[in-house]
Design a protein around this motif. Structure first.
Motif, PDB file in Angstrom:
ATOM      1  N   LEU A   1     -67.769  -5.162 -12.294  1.00 58.54           N
ATOM      2  CA  LEU A   1     -66.808  -6.064 -11.523  1.00 58.54           C
ATOM      3  C   LEU A   1     -65.483  -6.330 -12.557  1.00 58.54           C
ATOM      4  CD1 LEU A   1     -65.309  -7.509  -8.935  1.00 58.54           C
ATOM      5  CD2 LEU A   1     -66.507  -9.686  -9.689  1.00 58.54           C
ATOM      6  N   THR A   2     -65.978  -6.625 -13.662  1.00 55.67           N
ATOM      7  CA  THR A   2     -65.017  -7.214 -14.802  1.00 55.67           C
ATOM      8  C   THR A   2     -64.061  -6.045 -15.564  1.00 55.67           C
ATOM      9  OG1 THR A   2     -66.324  -8.910 -14.817  1.00 55.67           O
ATOM     10  CG2 THR A   2     -64.565  -8.731 -16.766  1.00 55.67           C
ATOM     11  N   LEU A   3     -65.069  -4.892 -15.969  1.00 54.14           N
ATOM     12  CA  LEU A   3     -64.420  -4.055 -16.948  1.00 54.14           C
ATOM     13  C   LEU A   3     -63.592  -2.973 -16.241  1.00 54.14           C
ATOM     14  CD1 LEU A   3     -67.667  -3.983 -19.224  1.00 54.14           C
ATOM     15  CD2 LEU A   3     -65.413  -5.253 -19.574  1.00 54.14           C
ATOM     16  N   THR A   4     -63.906  -2.731 -14.884  1.00 55.58           N
ATOM     17  CA  THR A   4     -63.213  -1.571 -14.034  1.00 55.58           C
ATOM     18  C   THR A   4     -62.288  -2.163 -13.016  1.00 55.58           C
ATOM     19  OG1 THR A   4     -65.088  -1.350 -12.947  1.00 55.58           O
ATOM     20  CG2 THR A   4     -64.957  -0.113 -14.948  1.00 55.58           C
ATOM     21  N   GLY A   5     -61.503  -1.225 -12.381  1.00 57.48           N
ATOM     22  CA  GLY A   5     -60.705  -1.665 -11.302  1.00 57.48           C
ATOM     23  C   GLY A   5     -61.605  -1.105 -10.114  1.00 57.48           C
ATOM     24  N   SER A   6     -60.816  -1.122  -8.855  1.00 59.30           N
ATOM     25  CA  SER A   6     -61.279  -0.593  -7.539  1.00 59.30           C
ATOM     26  C   SER A   6     -61.745   0.938  -7.628  1.00 59.30           C
ATOM     27  CB  SER A   6     -60.188  -1.090  -6.754  1.00 59.30           C
ATOM     28  OG  SER A   6     -59.287  -0.229  -6.712  1.00 59.30           O
ATOM     29  N   ASP A   7     -60.705   1.623  -8.452  1.00 58.88           N
ATOM     30  CA  ASP A   7     -61.254   3.171  -8.402  1.00 58.88           C
ATOM     31  C   ASP A   7     -62.438   3.611  -9.330  1.00 58.88           C
ATOM     32  OD1 ASP A   7     -59.778   2.162 -10.790  1.00 58.88           O
ATOM     33  OD2 ASP A   7     -58.978   4.208 -11.152  1.00 58.88           O
ATOM     34  N   LYS A   8     -62.845   2.781 -10.210  1.00 58.38           N
ATOM     35  CA  LYS A   8     -63.998   3.017 -11.053  1.00 58.38           C
ATOM     36  C   LYS A   8     -65.175   2.087 -10.734  1.00 58.38           C
ATOM     37  CE  LYS A   8     -61.986   6.246 -13.717  1.00 58.38           C
ATOM     38  NZ  LYS A   8     -60.654   6.038 -13.121  1.00 58.38           N
ATOM     39  N   GLN A   9     -65.195   1.250  -9.770  1.00 57.36           N
ATOM     40  CA  GLN A   9     -66.157   0.141  -9.606  1.00 57.36           C
ATOM     41  C   GLN A   9     -67.236   1.015  -9.055  1.00 57.36           C
ATOM     42  OE1 GLN A   9     -64.685  -2.994  -7.144  1.00 57.36           O
ATOM     43  NE2 GLN A   9     -63.932  -4.009  -8.964  1.00 57.36           N
ATOM     44  N   THR A  10     -68.436   0.313  -9.267  1.00 63.03           N
ATOM     45  CA  THR A  10     -69.913   0.968  -8.758  1.00 63.03           C
ATOM     46  C   THR A  10     -70.083   0.165  -7.370  1.00 63.03           C
ATOM     47  OG1 THR A  10     -70.985  -0.881 -10.153  1.00 63.03           O
ATOM     48  CG2 THR A  10     -70.494   1.778 -11.011  1.00 63.03           C
TER      49      THR A  10
END
Length: 308
Positions: A246-255
């Motif tokens: 949640l913290t290290l990535t934006g919506s396009d790279k989130q798991t």
């Protein structure tokens, strides 16, 4: 006449043995002490409680996914759904964002598992089969890294990845997940390498094999259960992570974990049945992988727990 006598003679010992076993069983049941009965009852109660603790959340997840919206948001929810519906599962097929999050999870989890197994195999082999200055200190340092809460390192990792320009990238997730899975994988693999006799490595050296070839052609095939167990642990750990994804990535790279929350939970919506249905579907790959690799996982954990 002789045949009948022989048949009767062979039947009598069988009847006698059966009667003896029956009497022994009755005597054994009568001789069971009250303490033994109480301990057996307590053991069964513990099994039931632990089983309920593990399976009731799964049942509630499935029951909520099969419940309609009106029934799910009742003040007093029903333990068993009165009206079963599959509409929440059919919505998943039309959700493109969910497929995108799943692709991200598979990519990050597979890369984390491969990197964790690759690094931990060489580190564990070095700790197990070589003797050099600082070896025990490095081993204790790897073990001590598990003593710190993972969320405590989030601020530091965020600052490091931000200075390196790695925020909102798959590499940031893979490196952070590998950092947390590596210590346990190293110690698990070290325990497995300890069970491999040194004489086998010496025999390979006598035959002219180099250390590099001995490791890849002799040692690693024998340690295959441990490699699978380490890879499965790293895969599941990265698949289930929420805070770092949640913290290290934006919506396009989130798991999947933060993606599901953003999709079904928000300020103006709380789609619990849809979230439960999606959670059930996305947990199927992990359960399937565990069922397929279960024997390797158990063998790897058992081999790593006993030093030969």
């Amino acid at each position: 006449m002789s045949l009948n006598v022989a048949g009767t003679g062979t039947a009598k010992p069988r009847v006698a043995r059966a009667a003896t076993r029956d009497r022994a069983g009755r005597v054994g049941r009568r001789r069971m002490r009250p303490e033994q009965r109480r301990s057996r009852i307590v053991a069964w109660i513990a099994v039931v409680v632990i089983g309920a603790f593990g399976f009731l959340p799964v049942y509630w997840l499935v029951a909520t996914a099969l419940t309609s919206d009106t029934q799910a948001f009742k003040i007093k929810p029903d333990l068993f759904p009165r009206e079963i519906t599959f509409s929440h599962f059919t919505k998943l097929a039309r959700n493109e964002d969910l497929f995108h999050y799943m692709v991200n999870s598979v990519l990050v989890s597979v890369l984390t598992a491969v990197l964790s197994v690759f690094v931990s195999a060489y580190m564990a082999y070095s700790f197990s089969k070589f003797r050099y200055r600082g070896r025990k200190s490095l081993m204790n340092l790897v073990l001590a890294s598990q003593m710190f809460p993972q969320a405590l390192l989030l601020v530091t990792l965020y600052a490091v990845f931000s200075s390196l320009g790695l925020l909102n990238t798959y590499l940031a997730l893979v490196l952070s997940f590998t950092t947390f899975t590596l210590p346990l994988c190293v110690w698990m693999m070290k325990g497995i390498f300890d069970t491999i006799p040194d004489a086998l490595i010496e025999a390979a050296a006598i035959d002219g094999a180099s250390r590099w070839r001995t490791l890849h052609t002799v040692v690693l095939p024998l340690a295959a259960p441990g490699l699978v167990a380490s890879g499965l642990f790293a895969f599941v750990r990265s698949w289930n992570d929420f805070v770092f994804a949640l913290t290290l990535t934006g919506s396009d790279k989130q798991t999947l974990p933060p993606g599901l929350v953003h999709t079904y939970l928000g300020e103006f919506q709380t789609a619990w049945p849809d979230l439960m249905a999606a959670s059930f579907v996305v947990s199927i790959p992990v359960v399937a992988a565990f069922m397929i690799l279960q024997r390797y996982l158990v063998g790897g954990l058992a081999a790593g727990a006993v030093k030969g």
